[in-house]
Design a protein around this motif. Structure first.
Motif, PDB file in Angstrom:
ATOM      1  N   ILE A 119     -14.494  11.668  37.535  1.00 44.18           N
ATOM      2  CA  ILE A 119     -13.576  10.614  37.067  1.00 44.18           C
ATOM      3  C   ILE A 119     -12.138  11.123  37.078  1.00 44.18           C
ATOM      4  CG2 ILE A 119     -12.879   9.289  35.032  1.00 44.18           C
ATOM      5  CD1 ILE A 119     -15.874   9.052  34.339  1.00 44.18           C
ATOM      6  N   LEU A 120     -11.931  12.336  36.615  1.00 44.96           N
ATOM      7  CA  LEU A 120     -10.581  12.901  36.577  1.00 44.96           C
ATOM      8  C   LEU A 120     -10.010  13.083  37.984  1.00 44.96           C
ATOM      9  CD1 LEU A 120     -11.079  15.504  33.712  1.00 44.96           C
ATOM     10  CD2 LEU A 120      -9.553  13.516  33.660  1.00 44.96           C
ATOM     11  N   ILE A 121     -10.820  13.578  38.904  1.00 47.58           N
ATOM     12  CA  ILE A 121     -10.348  13.745  40.286  1.00 47.58           C
ATOM     13  C   ILE A 121     -10.006  12.378  40.889  1.00 47.58           C
ATOM     14  CG2 ILE A 121     -11.038  14.436  42.619  1.00 47.58           C
ATOM     15  CD1 ILE A 121     -12.754  16.638  41.281  1.00 47.58           C
ATOM     16  N   LYS A 122     -10.850  11.400  40.666  1.00 46.97           N
ATOM     17  CA  LYS A 122     -10.602  10.039  41.163  1.00 46.97           C
ATOM     18  C   LYS A 122      -9.281   9.497  40.614  1.00 46.97           C
ATOM     19  CE  LYS A 122     -12.396   5.337  40.453  1.00 46.97           C
ATOM     20  NZ  LYS A 122     -12.304   4.769  41.815  1.00 46.97           N
ATOM     21  N   ARG A 123      -9.077   9.673  39.310  1.00 50.62           N
ATOM     22  CA  ARG A 123      -7.851   9.153  38.687  1.00 50.62           C
ATOM     23  C   ARG A 123      -6.609   9.870  39.209  1.00 50.62           C
ATOM     24  NH1 ARG A 123      -8.522   7.945  32.255  1.00 50.62           N
ATOM     25  NH2 ARG A 123     -10.356   6.574  32.306  1.00 50.62           N
ATOM     26  N   TYR A 124      -6.712  11.185  39.414  1.00 52.17           N
ATOM     27  CA  TYR A 124      -5.558  11.937  39.930  1.00 52.17           C
ATOM     28  C   TYR A 124      -5.192  11.451  41.333  1.00 52.17           C
ATOM     29  CZ  TYR A 124      -2.598  15.698  41.638  1.00 52.17           C
ATOM     30  OH  TYR A 124      -1.545  16.390  42.188  1.00 52.17           O
ATOM     31  N   ILE A 125      -6.178  11.315  42.200  1.00 47.61           N
ATOM     32  CA  ILE A 125      -5.918  10.877  43.574  1.00 47.61           C
ATOM     33  C   ILE A 125      -5.311   9.477  43.583  1.00 47.61           C
ATOM     34  CG2 ILE A 125      -7.027  10.220  45.749  1.00 47.61           C
ATOM     35  CD1 ILE A 125      -8.968  12.554  45.338  1.00 47.61           C
ATOM     36  N   GLU A 126      -5.819   8.610  42.718  1.00 49.31           N
ATOM     37  CA  GLU A 126      -5.290   7.243  42.663  1.00 49.31           C
ATOM     38  C   GLU A 126      -3.837   7.238  42.206  1.00 49.31           C
ATOM     39  OE1 GLU A 126      -6.726   2.806  41.217  1.00 49.31           O
ATOM     40  OE2 GLU A 126      -7.960   4.569  40.809  1.00 49.31           O
ATOM     41  N   LEU A 127      -3.523   8.067  41.212  1.00 49.20           N
ATOM     42  CA  LEU A 127      -2.157   8.133  40.707  1.00 49.20           C
ATOM     43  C   LEU A 127      -1.214   8.739  41.737  1.00 49.20           C
ATOM     44  CD1 LEU A 127      -0.413   7.679  38.126  1.00 49.20           C
ATOM     45  CD2 LEU A 127      -0.910  10.064  37.526  1.00 49.20           C
TER      46      LEU A 127
END
Length: 383
Positions: A119-127
């Motif tokens: 989830i954290l990796i997904k959120r970082y990439i999206e941001l």
């Protein structure tokens, strides 16, 4: 890929996933069968006896440890102190993934320790890159392999050209890394699909992963708790009477613990630090100057040395690293805990749990990991 491979995958009828867990659907889709109605929990002693008598650990569940108020307070303190550090390691891992694979990818985290990291990796990439990356959480079980139906579902949804990046929280001695490689090899033999078995982790003290934030063995606070920091999802279950040929591996959704759930709070607290991480232009290469990406399996070698030192017949009774030692104290029958030094600040919760369970703690000179949990041998096999 030839048409035979495509047809073979499309012919498999895989059911759509059902709603599972307390995370938002935008964060993760659990490819798990909800078996919440089944009584699978066994007390620690009973479960330990069963495992060491040959019952596979995936056929039952531990009773969820309900922490004391003091322990929960320590979790929140640790999260506050380490959130920026975890955010930095998440950013390092995410940047390595994007640099290597681009943005046409799917994140596949290994339930359940891998889920918050995915989830954290997904959120970082999206941001950072303004791209929404699909993220699934699937089961992988030592001795039984990865959930093949879950992988086939992902391939059906996203095609064979989309890169799959596997994600977990940390490495211990590297047993799951080996299972992942064997499972990917099996997928290629069966379906002709070539999957990259690279496992992205925040911490790789076992030195068995090529994509990591650090190789230091430090406390990732999600290791401190069970389902209440993992979307209220149990460990995964695989039993023939519960899981059919077309089903995903099973898990329970502990809705009854919702008042104690800190799953979203945990990832939100860490993700708040992402904007400042994105401003650090050196982050792509700054993964500790002494670290290399070489896979040496040094952790496994150290565990073999511990096995010899203490005359332990079954290497599976040795669980190295902070994350795995925590699991020993929460779920198993510990014999003793080895630590690199008694004043290691990352081991406060280990010391608290050991005191609570009257487990001896012993300094072991030259330990590569911060600590190592050894399970009490009951004279049988072991997980």
């Amino acid at each position: 890929m030839n048409i035979t491979t495509l047809e073979l995958i499309r012919q498999r009828e895989i059911p759509s996933p059902e709603q599972m867990g307390s995370y938002a659907a935008s964060d993760v889709v659990f490819l798990l069968k909800d078996i919440s109605h089944v009584d699978l929990e066994k007390g620690t002693g009973e479960r330990e006896q069963a495992i060491q008598s040959g019952v596979h650990y995936s056929e039952m569940l531990p009773v969820e440890y309900q922490p004391t108020a003091e322990y929960i307070e320590l979790f929140h303190q640790t999260l506050e102190q380490s959130a920026a550090r975890i955010a930095r390691h998440t950013a390092i891992v995410a940047e390595k993934i994007v640099e290597r694979r681009g943005l046409n990818l799917v994140l596949v985290s290994l339930a359940r320790a891998g889920t918050p990291v995915g989830i954290l990796i997904k959120r970082y990439i999206e941001l950072k890159y303004k791209v929404t990356i699909p993220h699934y959480s699937i089961s992988i079980i030592r001795g039984k392999g990865m959930d093949e139906n879950a992988i086939l579902y992902i391939l059906q949804q996203h095609g064979l050209e989309t890169a799959i990046q596997f994600v977990d929280g940390w490495t211990g001695k590297g047993a799951i890394r080996k299972v992942l490689k064997e499972s990917c090899d099996q997928m290629e033999r069966t379906y002709g699909v070539s999957l990259d078995d690279d496992l992205a982790v925040l911490a790789d003290p076992g030195q068995c992963s090529g994509t990591f934030g650090t190789r230091e063995d430090y406390l990732i606070p999600s290791a401190c708790l069970n389902s209440t920091v993992s979307g209220l999802v149990s460990r995964t279950v695989l039993r023939d009477d519960l899981i059919g040929p077309a089903d995903f591996h099973g898990a329970k959704w502990y809705r009854e613990w919702s008042s104690a759930d800190v799953s979203t709070e945990y990832v939100d607290t860490i993700a708040q630090h992402f904007p400042q991480m994105m401003d650090q232009v050196e982050i792509r290469s700054d993964d500790n100057a002494t670290d290399t990406s070489e896979i040496t399996w040094k952790g496994w070698q150290d565990i073999e040395a511990i096995q010899q030192s203490f005359g332990i017949a079954n290497i599976n009774l040795i669980k190295p690293g902070i994350g795995e030692t925590t699991r020993v104290l929460l779920r198993r029958v510990p014999w003793k805990i080895l630590v690199d030094r008694l004043d290691n600040p990352d081991l406060q919760h280990i010391m608290m749990l050991a005191r609570d369970r009257n487990v001896p703690v012993e300094v072991y000179p030259g330990l590569t990991y911060s600590c190592c949990g050894i399970i009490q041998s009951l004279g049988g096999g072991g997980e």
